[in-house]
Design a protein around this motif. Structure first.
Motif, PDB file in Angstrom:
ATOM      1  N   MET A   1     -54.455 -18.901  14.237  1.00  0.00           N
ATOM      2  CA  MET A   1     -54.682 -20.065  15.087  1.00  0.00           C
ATOM      3  C   MET A   1     -53.432 -20.954  15.066  1.00  0.00           C
ATOM      4  N   LEU A   2     -52.900 -21.224  16.242  1.00  0.00           N
ATOM      5  CA  LEU A   2     -51.748 -22.099  16.380  1.00  0.00           C
ATOM      6  C   LEU A   2     -52.251 -23.477  16.777  1.00  0.00           C
ATOM      7  N   LEU A   3     -51.879 -24.508  16.005  1.00  0.00           N
ATOM      8  CA  LEU A   3     -52.345 -25.863  16.233  1.00  0.00           C
ATOM      9  C   LEU A   3     -51.153 -26.743  16.597  1.00  0.00           C
ATOM     10  N   VAL A   4     -51.252 -27.443  17.709  1.00  0.00           N
ATOM     11  CA  VAL A   4     -50.178 -28.299  18.190  1.00  0.00           C
ATOM     12  C   VAL A   4     -50.697 -29.738  18.195  1.00  0.00           C
ATOM     13  N   ASP A   5     -50.105 -30.572  17.373  1.00  0.00           N
ATOM     14  CA  ASP A   5     -50.574 -31.947  17.205  1.00  0.00           C
ATOM     15  C   ASP A   5     -49.394 -32.787  16.729  1.00  0.00           C
ATOM     16  N   THR A   6     -49.651 -33.926  16.139  1.00  0.00           N
ATOM     17  CA  THR A   6     -48.578 -34.825  15.729  1.00  0.00           C
ATOM     18  C   THR A   6     -48.882 -35.449  14.380  1.00  0.00           C
ATOM     19  N   THR A   7     -47.829 -35.763  13.644  1.00  0.00           N
ATOM     20  CA  THR A   7     -47.969 -36.535  12.406  1.00  0.00           C
ATOM     21  C   THR A   7     -47.603 -38.003  12.640  1.00  0.00           C
ATOM     22  N   LEU A   8     -47.425 -38.407  13.882  1.00  0.00           N
ATOM     23  CA  LEU A   8     -47.061 -39.790  14.169  1.00  0.00           C
ATOM     24  C   LEU A   8     -48.122 -40.765  13.674  1.00  0.00           C
ATOM     25  N   TYR A   9     -49.360 -40.297  13.601  1.00  0.00           N
ATOM     26  CA  TYR A   9     -50.463 -41.184  13.211  1.00  0.00           C
ATOM     27  C   TYR A   9     -51.102 -40.739  11.902  1.00  0.00           C
ATOM     28  N   ALA A  10     -50.313 -40.093  11.060  1.00  0.00           N
ATOM     29  CA  ALA A  10     -50.819 -39.672   9.767  1.00  0.00           C
ATOM     30  C   ALA A  10     -51.304 -40.900   8.978  1.00  0.00           C
ATOM     31  N   PRO A  11     -52.357 -40.730   8.161  1.00  0.00           N
ATOM     32  CA  PRO A  11     -53.011 -39.487   7.754  1.00  0.00           C
ATOM     33  C   PRO A  11     -54.157 -39.035   8.657  1.00  0.00           C
ATOM     34  N   VAL A  12     -54.453 -39.789   9.730  1.00  0.00           N
ATOM     35  CA  VAL A  12     -55.556 -39.369  10.596  1.00  0.00           C
ATOM     36  C   VAL A  12     -55.198 -38.070  11.319  1.00  0.00           C
ATOM     37  N   SER A  13     -54.009 -38.003  11.869  1.00  0.00           N
ATOM     38  CA  SER A  13     -53.549 -36.779  12.514  1.00  0.00           C
ATOM     39  C   SER A  13     -52.528 -36.091  11.598  1.00  0.00           C
ATOM     40  N   PRO A  14     -52.445 -34.769  11.719  1.00  0.00           N
ATOM     41  CA  PRO A  14     -53.115 -33.888  12.667  1.00  0.00           C
ATOM     42  C   PRO A  14     -54.597 -33.701  12.338  1.00  0.00           C
ATOM     43  N   PHE A  15     -55.394 -33.510  13.379  1.00  0.00           N
ATOM     44  CA  PHE A  15     -56.837 -33.447  13.214  1.00  0.00           C
ATOM     45  C   PHE A  15     -57.325 -32.147  12.576  1.00  0.00           C
ATOM     46  N   PHE A  16     -56.755 -31.015  12.989  1.00  0.00           N
ATOM     47  CA  PHE A  16     -57.431 -29.740  12.749  1.00  0.00           C
ATOM     48  C   PHE A  16     -56.773 -28.821  11.729  1.00  0.00           C
ATOM     49  N   VAL A  17     -55.667 -29.202  11.144  1.00  0.00           N
ATOM     50  CA  VAL A  17     -54.965 -28.284  10.240  1.00  0.00           C
ATOM     51  C   VAL A  17     -55.834 -27.962   9.020  1.00  0.00           C
ATOM     52  N   ASP A  18     -56.296 -28.987   8.321  1.00  0.00           N
ATOM     53  CA  ASP A  18     -57.166 -28.754   7.170  1.00  0.00           C
ATOM     54  C   ASP A  18     -58.473 -28.099   7.599  1.00  0.00           C
ATOM     55  N   ALA A  19     -59.002 -28.533   8.739  1.00  0.00           N
ATOM     56  CA  ALA A  19     -60.267 -27.985   9.228  1.00  0.00           C
ATOM     57  C   ALA A  19     -60.169 -26.487   9.486  1.00  0.00           C
ATOM     58  N   ALA A  20     -59.050 -26.039  10.059  1.00  0.00           N
ATOM     59  CA  ALA A  20     -58.885 -24.611  10.336  1.00  0.00           C
ATOM     60  C   ALA A  20     -58.891 -23.804   9.048  1.00  0.00           C
ATOM     61  N   GLY A  21     -58.173 -24.286   8.030  1.00  0.00           N
ATOM     62  CA  GLY A  21     -58.179 -23.591   6.748  1.00  0.00           C
ATOM     63  C   GLY A  21     -59.554 -23.558   6.121  1.00  0.00           C
ATOM     64  N   GLU A  22     -60.307 -24.665   6.233  1.00  0.00           N
ATOM     65  CA  GLU A  22     -61.656 -24.714   5.683  1.00  0.00           C
ATOM     66  C   GLU A  22     -62.584 -23.726   6.371  1.00  0.00           C
ATOM     67  N   LEU A  23     -62.336 -23.456   7.639  1.00  0.00           N
ATOM     68  CA  LEU A  23     -63.162 -22.502   8.385  1.00  0.00           C
ATOM     69  C   LEU A  23     -62.705 -21.060   8.199  1.00  0.00           C
ATOM     70  N   GLY A  24     -61.625 -20.860   7.456  1.00  0.00           N
ATOM     71  CA  GLY A  24     -61.183 -19.508   7.152  1.00  0.00           C
ATOM     72  C   GLY A  24     -60.109 -18.963   8.058  1.00  0.00           C
ATOM     73  N   TYR A  25     -59.586 -19.791   8.955  1.00  0.00           N
ATOM     74  CA  TYR A  25     -58.513 -19.336   9.825  1.00  0.00           C
ATOM     75  C   TYR A  25     -57.157 -19.554   9.160  1.00  0.00           C
ATOM     76  N   GLU A  26     -56.191 -18.768   9.583  1.00  0.00           N
ATOM     77  CA  GLU A  26     -54.810 -18.952   9.123  1.00  0.00           C
ATOM     78  C   GLU A  26     -54.108 -19.825  10.150  1.00  0.00           C
ATOM     79  N   PRO A  27     -53.896 -21.116   9.840  1.00  0.00           N
ATOM     80  CA  PRO A  27     -53.294 -21.991  10.857  1.00  0.00           C
ATOM     81  C   PRO A  27     -51.782 -22.061  10.750  1.00  0.00           C
ATOM     82  N   LEU A  28     -51.131 -22.158  11.871  1.00  0.00           N
ATOM     83  CA  LEU A  28     -49.728 -22.529  11.940  1.00  0.00           C
ATOM     84  C   LEU A  28     -49.671 -23.828  12.727  1.00  0.00           C
ATOM     85  N   PHE A  29     -49.091 -24.861  12.117  1.00  0.00           N
ATOM     86  CA  PHE A  29     -49.055 -26.181  12.725  1.00  0.00           C
ATOM     87  C   PHE A  29     -47.678 -26.449  13.324  1.00  0.00           C
TER      88      PHE A  29
END
Length: 347
Positions: A1-29
């Motif tokens: 799973m390729l995730l395209v987002d921003t760290t401009l608003y960290a720690p809220v964003s990116p939204f889905f990086v941790d979520a993808a790993g928790e669901l068992g996907y291999e994410p590339l951010f």
């Protein structure tokens, strides 16, 4: 799973990086922030952005990096958050060269002039799934060429949004208020808050941009808060105010989940989407006019036990009701699976 987002608003964003790993996907951010930060500091980049009709000068470099990453990673699913500066040609090439399903998570109204960019609007037909966080934009997205258009909401991050106690008495005093609003000084928000400024009114803490420009609100402006300070600002308030962006056609917002997740009593604009999530006067309180807002503020400041009971129930509703970004990613994946097969995560 390729995730395209921003760290401009960290720690809220990116939204889905941790979520993808928790669901068992291999994410590339892929982070768009390095390509946009020069807009904050470089006059040359700011001028270029205007001359290029809301296209950052680093846009071409960003798109090359995104395409190169997709070619290397060969994702089955690409999830783009907003994607204001991704060229439609880049999206088409990713799909053609990798066969990936493309999904957009539309956190803003792409037709709002404050958010719209040529790439964002012209890219709509390239996505297999367009997940709209505003029901009001869905027909417009379909008319613009959206294929599978779904409604999903925003959410909260359990690692970021939780009740936080101040470490010292000084810290408690710093963040104490009767009512807090975290968000910019939009014109309609100013109108909503005007009745609260009467002499003897509640103490008001305003965090966000442009409040200092208005002399009436300047005494209440407290700058910006992120991370722990964000939690302390909410936790230090007796009422957390959730005002929506009408220009964005909002019926709910990130604060709709973040305020209750932090354990704070929420007073929000009354909308169908808010009422679909929260039981009124049991899990949150709502208003439909500045006059009703003032009445509700007075009532709940005078009834601590009622306010605290609603705050606890709202916290339970959000934290047990499937409103994390992991839940939102599940919704997007299910829609992507209906649009085209997406392999399940590896065991």
């Amino acid at each position: 799973m390729l995730l395209v987002d921003t760290t401009l608003y960290a720690p809220v964003s990116p939204f889905f990086v941790d979520a993808a790993g928790e669901l068992g996907y291999e994410p590339l951010f892929i982070d768009e922030a390095p390509y946009l930060r020069p807009l904050e500091t470089s006059l040359l980049h700011k001028i270029g952005y205007r001359l290029l009709h809301r296209r950052p000068p680093a846009r071409w470099r960003y798109n090359r990096a995104l395409l190169d990453a997709a070619r290397r990673f060969r994702p089955d699913l690409v999830v783009v958050v907003k994607g204001a500066y991704i060229m439609p040609s880049t999206l088409r090439r990713i799909k053609e060269e990798t066969g990936a399903v493309l999904a957009n998570y539309a956190t803003d109204d792409p037709f709002n002039p404050a958010n719209a960019t040529p790439d964002l609007l012209h890219g709509i037909p390239a996505y297999d799934v367009y997940a709209c966080t505003k029901t009001a934009i869905m027909d417009d997205v379909r008319r613009a060429g959206g294929r599978t258009v779904i409604h999903t909401m925003v959410g909260y991050k359990p690692s970021v949004h939780f009740p936080e106690a101040p470490a010292t008495a000084a810290e408690a005093r710093k963040f104490a208020s009767d009512m807090v609003l975290i968000g910019g000084a939009d014109r309609d928000r100013v109108g909503d808050l005007e009745p609260l400024l009467a002499p003897g009114g509640p103490s008001l803490a305003l965090y966000g941009g442009y409040w200092t420009r208005n002399p009436r609100f300047r005494p209440h402006a407290r700058g910006f808060v992120m991370g722990r300070d964000y939690r302390l600002a909410l936790g230090g308030a007796r009422i957390g105010l959730c005002l929506l962006r009408r220009a964005n056609r909002d019926q709910h917002a990130m604060r709709s989940f973040e305020i209750p997740a932090c354990g704070t009593f929420m007073l929000a604009e009354r909308t169908d989407e808010h009422l679909a999530v929260f039981r009124e006067d049991e899990e949150a309180a709502f208003f439909s006019s500045p006059e009703e807002l003032l009445d509700k503020v007075r009532y709940y400041l005078a009834h601590d036990e009622v306010r605290q009971r609603i705050a606890a129930a709202g916290h339970a509703r959000v934290t047990t009701g499937g409103h994390t970004y992991r839940d939102r990613l599940r919704e997007i994946v299910r829609a992507a699976e209906r649009a085209a097969p997406v392999p399940a995560p590896a065991d």
